[in-house]
Scaffold this active site. Sequence first.
Site, short mmCIF file in Angstrom:
data_model
loop_
_atom_site.label_atom_id
_atom_site.label_comp_id
_atom_site.label_asym_id
_atom_site.label_seq_id
_atom_site.Cartn_x
_atom_site.Cartn_y
_atom_site.Cartn_z
N LYS A 151 0.86 -1.19 0.00
CA LYS A 151 0.00 0.00 0.00
C LYS A 151 0.89 1.24 0.00
O LYS A 151 2.07 1.16 0.35
CB LYS A 151 -0.93 -0.01 1.22
CG LYS A 151 -2.01 -1.08 1.14
CD LYS A 151 -3.00 -0.92 2.28
CE LYS A 151 -4.11 -1.97 2.19
NZ LYS A 151 -5.07 -1.83 3.31
N HIS A 154 2.37 6.72 2.69
CA HIS A 154 1.78 8.05 2.62
C HIS A 154 2.49 9.04 3.56
O HIS A 154 3.46 8.71 4.23
CB HIS A 154 0.28 7.99 2.91
CG HIS A 154 -0.07 7.39 4.25
ND1 HIS A 154 0.26 7.98 5.44
CD2 HIS A 154 -0.73 6.25 4.56
CE1 HIS A 154 -0.18 7.26 6.44
NE2 HIS A 154 -0.78 6.19 5.94
N HIS A 157 3.26 8.15 7.16
CA HIS A 157 4.42 7.28 7.35
C HIS A 157 5.72 8.08 7.27
O HIS A 157 6.67 7.82 8.00
CB HIS A 157 4.43 6.18 6.28
CG HIS A 157 3.28 5.24 6.37
ND1 HIS A 157 2.50 4.91 5.28
CD2 HIS A 157 2.75 4.55 7.41
CE1 HIS A 157 1.56 4.06 5.66
NE2 HIS A 157 1.68 3.83 6.95
#
Length: 643
Positions: A151, A154, A157
């Site tokens: 995933k 983003h 993170h």
Amino acid sequence: MANTGHDPAAFEASSPVDIYKSHISELLAPVAGKSAKEIYDRLTWTQTFDKGDLGLAVPSLRIPPKEAGDKAAEWGANFPISDLVEKPVVAGTFLQFFFKPQPLIALIIPSILKKKAVYGTNPNLGLRDESDVSKGKKRIIVEFSSPNIAKPFHAGHLRSTIIGGFLSNLYEAAGWDVIRMNYLGDWGRQFGLLAYAFELYGSEEKLQRDPISHLFDIYVEINKISKPEEDEIKEKKQELEQALADGRDAAPVEKDIELLESRSVNEKARQYFKRMEDGDEAALATWKRFRDLSIERYKKTYARLNIHYDYYSGESQVEMERMDRAAKQLEESGVSEDSKGAVIVDLTKNPKTKKLGKALVRKRDGSSLYLTRDIGEAVKRHELYEFDKMLYVAASQQDLHFAQLFKILELMGHRDIAEKCLHINFGMVLGMSTRKGTVKFLDDILRDVGEKMHEVMMKNQTKYEQVENPEQTADTLGITAVMVQDMTGKRINNYEFSLERMTSFEGDTGPYLQYAHARLCSITRKAGLTAEDMEAADLSILHEPHAVNLVRALSSWPDVVQNTLKTQEPVTVLSYLFKMTHMLSSSYDVLKVVGSEPEIKKARMALYEAARQVLNNGMKLLGLNPVERSVHRCLRVWYVYSG
């Protein structure tokens, strides 16, 4: 030196300026009728040098406000003559203490040149018992970054990675035993979906070359199939509800739903994940391969940010047995309750925890949730590592989750664990996208900033050609730019992700900080002096206000580090470094090294080397990689010729 009133051993182990605090405290104690410890604990650094080096608020010593002004004047007038500090300046109810320049210079510069990289650190802060070293260090776990495999990496993170890396460095500097942990999103039905996607779209070559991006790409592709299927099933279920409501025969619709679900991608994913949960070797081997390849790629990216981990943990590492045990303990202690087939912890029943709402710990189908895993993982870590503190570095959107986690741990009888846990939260990054669309991964962000930095450098082609390795230089500056922009404000504040601003050579930016360090390195090389030359320098000839004020700033660095342990804010360090580099910038024309008389040259070079060391220490504490050689010429070009 008379009237110093300090213990040399204690002075050596902590901040050099503690000698001044001890000295002032002991001289003022008999005058004020207070204990030296009381005074010591209330002496604080001033915001600006015109208000002194240390200040004392007289009311803080339990002096009534009406008497504070008179007491301040009395204490100031009766303060003994000292070799280290001037007579205190009385400013209303405050006493302002100014350090005498020459003793301070003679103390601070040699201390920095001797201690080098450890100047500013105090390993005693991390001892379980400062009076008994044999009891060892306190241990802290810092959980940060924690991306989900396959995933997007983003903005949350990114912030967690930068802040968590800094906090790990900070506690290490304070003598703690630091365990850096990355808690990956590496378990769940999505891995069944991913395995099936790899069967359909996977490329062994792409997986080996860039596992994170390839797994994400095939995950997107498989969702293009599963989404329409889910929509069709949803429509059929609505049709079923309507048929039942109308009293019509629902059997044909039920059969359609059963057939659609049995053939769906999600059903294949569910079956695959079930194999994983049941310990199927082939299924687990595929999952482990995806996980291991992703971790290897993450390690390379994290290394660019000067970040490493001691453990790559994850949701997969929390045993089902532990979650079952936690659920059973919640039930037996009366903490949890049944709610329409699901299991919840109702925190609204207690007025003190009402705002925490109702926490869901197990779904109706019996599956566990993120919260259940976190409960099991916290207990497991405490058993394995016997930590004294654990920090969860995660976005403010998770404030409620962690508040519920800590309260539930306490209610379960794990107050000892809950009290050691702390959520380090932060605000959002606004407007962050790649130049080609929505951000996917950290590598995309760093690539974009590096490219932008490269463009800025190429604006002056003649000077650009003088740079030895422009691409590497741009990459280093880009990484610094990203990290400094993230740390510029308080953690909790949102900020706008701006390529233009962060890559600017004007203002308090990452490139400016690198320039300041590189310029000091250049001065050192041009001076051609040895470490022995600087150690033997006659520092008594440093009397210019620029030199004195710079030493005053350098003397406060250990206290800045210690204060940052309280604030947990990178900006505490960053603000200090920018303030210090601005002072340096205004000193170069006044305190010239090259071309000066030999003794003056040595003394000034000792001062600049001390400043470079503190700047280097501060940048490394933030997680930055201070540049020394190849970048300086390039940076100087843009600072001198830009604009």
